[in-house]
Design a protein around this motif. Sequence first.
Motif, PDB file in Angstrom:
ATOM      1  N   GLN A 100       0.812  -1.218   0.000  1.00  0.00           N
ATOM      2  CA  GLN A 100       0.000   0.000   0.000  1.00  0.00           C
ATOM      3  C   GLN A 100       0.848   1.272   0.000  1.00  0.00           C
ATOM      4  N   HIS A 101       2.045   1.218   0.605  1.00  0.00           N
ATOM      5  CA  HIS A 101       2.870   2.415   0.668  1.00  0.00           C
ATOM      6  C   HIS A 101       3.447   2.783  -0.698  1.00  0.00           C
ATOM      7  N   ALA A 102       3.473   1.815  -1.613  1.00  0.00           N
ATOM      8  CA  ALA A 102       3.962   2.097  -2.970  1.00  0.00           C
ATOM      9  C   ALA A 102       2.856   2.680  -3.852  1.00  0.00           C
ATOM     10  N   HIS A 103       1.623   2.623  -3.373  1.00  0.00           N
ATOM     11  CA  HIS A 103       0.482   3.126  -4.137  1.00  0.00           C
ATOM     12  C   HIS A 103      -0.263   4.140  -3.278  1.00  0.00           C
ATOM     13  N   PRO A 104      -0.073   5.441  -3.503  1.00  0.00           N
ATOM     14  CA  PRO A 104      -0.732   6.463  -2.677  1.00  0.00           C
ATOM     15  C   PRO A 104      -2.256   6.323  -2.645  1.00  0.00           C
ATOM     16  N   VAL A 105      -2.852   5.948  -3.788  1.00  0.00           N
ATOM     17  CA  VAL A 105      -4.315   5.823  -3.833  1.00  0.00           C
ATOM     18  C   VAL A 105      -4.781   4.673  -2.953  1.00  0.00           C
ATOM     19  N   PRO A 169     -12.200  -4.840  -5.039  1.00  0.00           N
ATOM     20  CA  PRO A 169     -11.139  -5.703  -5.594  1.00  0.00           C
ATOM     21  C   PRO A 169     -10.716  -5.314  -7.005  1.00  0.00           C
ATOM     22  N   ILE A 170     -11.679  -4.940  -7.872  1.00  0.00           N
ATOM     23  CA  ILE A 170     -11.327  -4.514  -9.235  1.00  0.00           C
ATOM     24  C   ILE A 170     -10.466  -3.260  -9.195  1.00  0.00           C
ATOM     25  N   ALA A 171     -10.828  -2.321  -8.325  1.00  0.00           N
ATOM     26  CA  ALA A 171     -10.038  -1.083  -8.199  1.00  0.00           C
ATOM     27  C   ALA A 171      -8.630  -1.388  -7.726  1.00  0.00           C
ATOM     28  N   LEU A 172      -8.488  -2.269  -6.742  1.00  0.00           N
ATOM     29  CA  LEU A 172      -7.168  -2.606  -6.210  1.00  0.00           C
ATOM     30  C   LEU A 172      -6.315  -3.301  -7.265  1.00  0.00           C
ATOM     31  N   VAL A 173      -6.887  -4.283  -7.945  1.00  0.00           N
ATOM     32  CA  VAL A 173      -6.141  -5.016  -8.973  1.00  0.00           C
ATOM     33  C   VAL A 173      -5.710  -4.066 -10.088  1.00  0.00           C
TER      34      VAL A 173
END
Length: 271
Positions: A100-105, A169-173
């Motif tokens: 999560q720390h590599a992806h600000p969103v 889940p779709i947003a995360l992937v």
Amino acid sequence: IQLKAIIVSFNELAAFSEPSSSEQVLVNYFDWAIVIIMIFFTIIFGVRRLDPTERHQGMMLSLATESIVKLIALVSIGIFACYSLYGGIGDVFETAKAHQHAHPVIERMAGALPSELWVTLLLLGVANFLFLPRQFHVAVIENHNPNHIKTAQWMLPLYLLIITMFVVPIALVSLMSGLPSSNADVFVLLLPLWSDALPLAFFVFIGGFSAAMGMIMVSAMTLSTMITNNLILPIIERYKICLFIRRHLLVCRWIVVACIILSSYFFYLTV
């Protein structure tokens, strides 16, 4: 919003397929073709007569079919994202948590929102859903059997639960696959395109396209009825010089449908 969804989705498909020079003509004029088709089918299926008691069973059957197609398409892309690209929903959340720390969103998504904000968003969502003109039209005007409300009491919440189950889940992937967050509106289309699952991408486009078509047609039909009944008719009664319009109310409703869809398209272009 629905016109934008159709046009943006088509442009994404066209950009990915790299159309030839002859096909590029279709791409260039797709916007106007869709607007004209929307106006034509709304008038043919929804504004043929002025009978206030008329029900549009064909349009309602079309809406129901489109809703099922949309549900299957979204669930399909959710299963593809979670179980083809990853090892399941649990794996998606574990991977997102670890990175999560590599992806600000994703990091912002993981943060807990204040309860007051949740309540506000929930109330706004309910209000938007219940007070849409097309929602009233489908639930009240087109309803020919009060017992259908009893079915809707459990079927509608179930439908909403299933159709939103794979949204996160779709947003995360999609974010972990490198798709930019600015394209979140078309994640469900870009994810299979970037994963070379072209049949699934086409099916998702068809699902979104059919659902958007149905929403535009019902909204335009409902608003045209409201405008002619609550704006045009009172003006005719107030100003006797306009009495001749009364003989052409059906044509007025057709013009209103065209104006609503055209103004929606120009609003999309401008904003």
